[in-house]
Design a protein around this motif. Structure first.
Motif, mmCIF file in Angstrom:
data_model
loop_
_atom_site.group_PDB
_atom_site.id
_atom_site.type_symbol
_atom_site.label_atom_id
_atom_site.label_comp_id
_atom_site.label_asym_id
_atom_site.label_seq_id
_atom_site.Cartn_x
_atom_site.Cartn_y
_atom_site.Cartn_z
ATOM 1 N N UNK A 1 59.516 -103.489 -56.810
ATOM 2 C CA UNK A 1 59.714 -104.196 -55.162
ATOM 3 C C UNK A 1 60.177 -103.080 -54.494
ATOM 4 N N UNK A 2 59.804 -103.381 -53.219
ATOM 5 C CA UNK A 2 60.014 -102.421 -52.112
ATOM 6 C C UNK A 2 61.749 -102.445 -51.824
ATOM 7 N N UNK A 3 62.764 -103.222 -52.257
ATOM 8 C CA UNK A 3 64.050 -103.550 -52.042
ATOM 9 C C UNK A 3 64.462 -102.561 -53.321
ATOM 10 N N UNK B 1 59.963 -108.765 -52.890
ATOM 11 C CA UNK B 1 58.512 -108.289 -52.892
ATOM 12 C C UNK B 1 57.493 -109.519 -53.022
ATOM 13 N N UNK B 2 57.952 -110.653 -53.577
ATOM 14 C CA UNK B 2 56.958 -111.578 -53.869
ATOM 15 C C UNK B 2 56.709 -112.421 -52.423
ATOM 16 N N UNK B 3 57.663 -112.286 -51.436
ATOM 17 C CA UNK B 3 57.504 -112.938 -49.981
ATOM 18 C C UNK B 3 56.866 -111.987 -49.257
ATOM 19 N N UNK B 4 56.504 -111.022 -49.429
ATOM 20 C CA UNK B 4 55.901 -109.940 -48.204
ATOM 21 C C UNK B 4 54.439 -110.304 -48.493
ATOM 22 N N UNK B 5 53.792 -110.202 -47.215
ATOM 23 C CA UNK B 5 52.465 -110.415 -47.210
ATOM 24 C C UNK B 5 51.795 -109.121 -47.556
ATOM 25 N N UNK B 6 50.858 -109.305 -48.492
ATOM 26 C CA UNK B 6 50.168 -108.293 -48.866
ATOM 27 C C UNK B 6 48.485 -108.233 -48.355
ATOM 28 N N UNK B 7 48.303 -107.713 -47.348
ATOM 29 C CA UNK B 7 46.791 -108.028 -46.874
ATOM 30 C C UNK B 7 46.797 -107.901 -45.583
#
Length: 64
Positions: A19-21, A58-64
């Motif tokens: 995760x980015x955090x 990280x799972x909450x972040x929009x990827x795209x």
């Protein structure tokens, strides 16, 4: 003192969470020896890295 993997070679490194955090790249590149310039012998040779899950942030972040 910096954390290190205590083996010179690994076929598989299993990471519980990415995760980015945790780190700007998702995992600590200085520990796994990927994406950074380290002196010879500092980083282990890892053939495969398997990530089991993302951190909740990280799972909450929009990827795209």
């Amino acid at each position: 003192m910096v954390a290190r993997i205590p083996f010179p070679k690994l076929d598989l490194l299993i990471v519980d969470e990415l995760g980015k955090n945790i780190s700007g790249t998702g995992l600590d590149t200085k520990i796994v020896g990927r994406g950074v310039e380290l002196q010879a012998g500092e980083a282990p040779q890892i053939r495969l890295i398997y990530v089991r899950d993302l951190t909740p942030k990280a799972a909450e972040m929009p990827w795209g």
